[in-house]
Design a protein around this motif. Structure first.
Motif, PDB file in Angstrom:
ATOM      1  N   SER A  91       0.826  -1.203   0.000  1.00 42.07           N
ATOM      2  CA  SER A  91       0.000   0.000   0.000  1.00 42.07           C
ATOM      3  C   SER A  91       0.863   1.256   0.000  1.00 42.07           C
ATOM      4  O   SER A  91       0.625   2.204  -0.763  1.00 42.07           O
ATOM      5  N   GLU A  92       1.889   1.259   0.845  1.00 40.65           N
ATOM      6  CA  GLU A  92       2.766   2.424   0.921  1.00 40.65           C
ATOM      7  C   GLU A  92       3.551   2.603  -0.377  1.00 40.65           C
ATOM      8  O   GLU A  92       3.694   3.715  -0.889  1.00 40.65           O
ATOM      9  N   LEU A  93       4.069   1.524  -0.928  1.00 39.64           N
ATOM     10  CA  LEU A  93       4.864   1.598  -2.145  1.00 39.64           C
ATOM     11  C   LEU A  93       4.046   2.037  -3.355  1.00 39.64           C
ATOM     12  O   LEU A  93       4.562   2.688  -4.267  1.00 39.64           O
ATOM     13  N   SER A  94       2.761   1.671  -3.376  1.00 34.08           N
ATOM     14  CA  SER A  94       1.924   1.927  -4.552  1.00 34.08           C
ATOM     15  C   SER A  94       1.014   3.136  -4.403  1.00 34.08           C
ATOM     16  O   SER A  94       0.248   3.437  -5.322  1.00 34.08           O
ATOM     17  N   GLY A  95       1.067   3.805  -3.272  1.00 38.60           N
ATOM     18  CA  GLY A  95       0.139   4.918  -3.060  1.00 38.60           C
ATOM     19  C   GLY A  95      -1.266   4.455  -2.756  1.00 38.60           C
ATOM     20  O   GLY A  95      -2.242   5.102  -3.156  1.00 38.60           O
ATOM     21  N   GLY A  96      -1.391   3.336  -2.053  1.00 32.12           N
ATOM     22  CA  GLY A  96      -2.707   2.853  -1.630  1.00 32.12           C
ATOM     23  C   GLY A  96      -3.434   2.010  -2.646  1.00 32.12           C
ATOM     24  O   GLY A  96      -4.635   1.744  -2.484  1.00 32.12           O
ATOM     25  N   ARG A  97      -2.729   1.502  -3.654  1.00 31.87           N
ATOM     26  CA  ARG A  97      -3.407   0.787  -4.743  1.00 31.87           C
ATOM     27  C   ARG A  97      -3.463  -0.720  -4.487  1.00 31.87           C
ATOM     28  O   ARG A  97      -2.958  -1.515  -5.275  1.00 31.87           O
ATOM     29  N   ILE A  98      -4.078  -1.098  -3.395  1.00 29.18           N
ATOM     30  CA  ILE A  98      -4.208  -2.528  -3.112  1.00 29.18           C
ATOM     31  C   ILE A  98      -5.487  -2.775  -2.340  1.00 29.18           C
ATOM     32  O   ILE A  98      -5.935  -1.955  -1.527  1.00 29.18           O
ATOM     33  N   VAL A  99      -6.123  -3.902  -2.649  1.00 28.32           N
ATOM     34  CA  VAL A  99      -7.279  -4.414  -1.912  1.00 28.32           C
ATOM     35  C   VAL A  99      -6.854  -5.768  -1.353  1.00 28.32           C
ATOM     36  O   VAL A  99      -6.218  -6.564  -2.054  1.00 28.32           O
ATOM     37  N   LEU A 100      -7.197  -6.030  -0.096  1.00 27.99           N
ATOM     38  CA  LEU A 100      -6.833  -7.298   0.534  1.00 27.99           C
ATOM     39  C   LEU A 100      -7.981  -8.289   0.393  1.00 27.99           C
ATOM     40  O   LEU A 100      -8.985  -8.183   1.079  1.00 27.99           O
ATOM     41  N   GLY A 101      -7.814  -9.229  -0.536  1.00 29.89           N
ATOM     42  CA  GLY A 101      -8.764 -10.331  -0.633  1.00 29.89           C
ATOM     43  C   GLY A 101      -8.405 -11.397   0.386  1.00 29.89           C
ATOM     44  O   GLY A 101      -7.236 -11.773   0.507  1.00 29.89           O
TER      45      GLY A 101
END
Length: 303
Positions: A91-101
């Motif tokens: 999340s930190e590396l991508s600027g928040g671009r992750i969803v946790l399935g």
């Protein structure tokens, strides 16, 4: 996600090592064409497949806007404290671009090959609930965390400063559906079930009841459907088969179907797969991203 947010659109991509370059190309296309997320499966006991989180991290580093989703994380093989470190870092590396399935775990004969002890269905659900709670406790900064659960224990562990990503579950059974209602931000119905299926019609009420009992607004738990079908050049006479399952049609037929899903059935999003659960080709992905998704988003915004 609340009922006021626009529907999200994503695409499922291959985890096979032999498809690596094609997978990266599809993710780049999805990013450029405005999709919200890409999805990879998580079966770390299959040697011919890429590791899901390595794939997500590498792909996020090559894209700008799209989010990554492991659909869904094989929790028994990814202990919650380390999973928290992984997703907060991404999340930190991508600027928040992750969803946790998140999933309870299903293929236990395969899961135990990597070393974890086999859990009963009831134990697996309780571990699932603990994991969601612990991932969130270890996110967002604050005081060191000590957690003494049935399955997870940490002592004086400093949370990551990054916020926890949204949690979407792949719950299927009644107990895990109830856990979704109490804790999760979204739900991905299993077996590519859609809003007209018996699976959805009998499962979603269990989520809503558990959410209400926990003091939550059930509408805040998004339903994001894995949706399969062909996108054809011309309209089809029957876009659903004799059993009522969507098989596909023209862009206009897709737009009508998905708009109805959003406006009449509360669908919060869709992840496209090809017929049979395969990976869409570049043409299908382009129609999905540049024609179907914008039309459905516009219809939802104008409701």
């Amino acid at each position: 996600m609340t009922q006021h947010q626009p529907p999200v659109f994503g695409v499922g991509v291959s985890s096979a090592i032999r498809d690596t370059q094609g997978t990266l190309k599809l993710v780049a296309q999805a990013d450029q064409q405005g999709l919200d997320h890409f999805s990879v499966s998580d079966h770390p006991y299959v040697g011919r497949w890429l590791d899901a989180y390595a794939t997500i991290g590498f792909a996020l580093g090559r894209t700008e806007r799209i989010s990554g989703l492991v659909n869904v994380t094989n929790l028994p093989n990814r202990p919650a404290p380390m999973l928290s470190r992984t997703v907060t870092s991404l999340s930190e590396l991508s600027g928040g671009r992750i969803v946790l399935g998140m999933g309870v775990g299903g293929s236990w004969d395969d899961i135990v090959k990597l070393g974890p002890e086999r859990l009963s269905p009831g134990q697996a659900v309780r571990a699932f609930e603990e994991a969601i709670a612990l991932v969130r406790l270890l996110s967002g900064g604050g005081a060191p965390v000590t957690f003494e659960g049935e399955f997870y224990r940490v002592t004086g562990l400093q949370p990551a400063p990054a916020a926890a990503p949204p949690v979407w579950t792949g719950s299927v059974g009644p107990k895990s559906l109830a856990a979704t209602g109490r804790l999760a931000d979204g739900w991905i119905p299993g077996h590519a079930a859609d809003w007209r299926s018996d699976r959805y019609l009998t499962s979603r009420p269990l989520i809503d009841e558990a959410a209400a009992a926990a003091g939550r607004d059930p509408r805040d738990i998004a339903t994001v459907f894995n949706f399969t079908g062909a996108i054809t050049d011309t309209p089809t006479a029957a876009p659903r088969d004799a059993a009522g399952r969507w098989i596909g049609g023209s862009v206009a037929q897709w737009v009508d179907e998905l708009t109805g899903a959003v406006l009449e059935h509360g669908a919060a999003g869709f992840t496209l797969f090809a017929p049979g659960g395969g990976v869409p080709d570049e043409i299908a992905l382009g129609r999905w991203a540049e024609e179907i998704a914008p039309a459905v988003r516009e219809a939802a915004a104008n409701r």
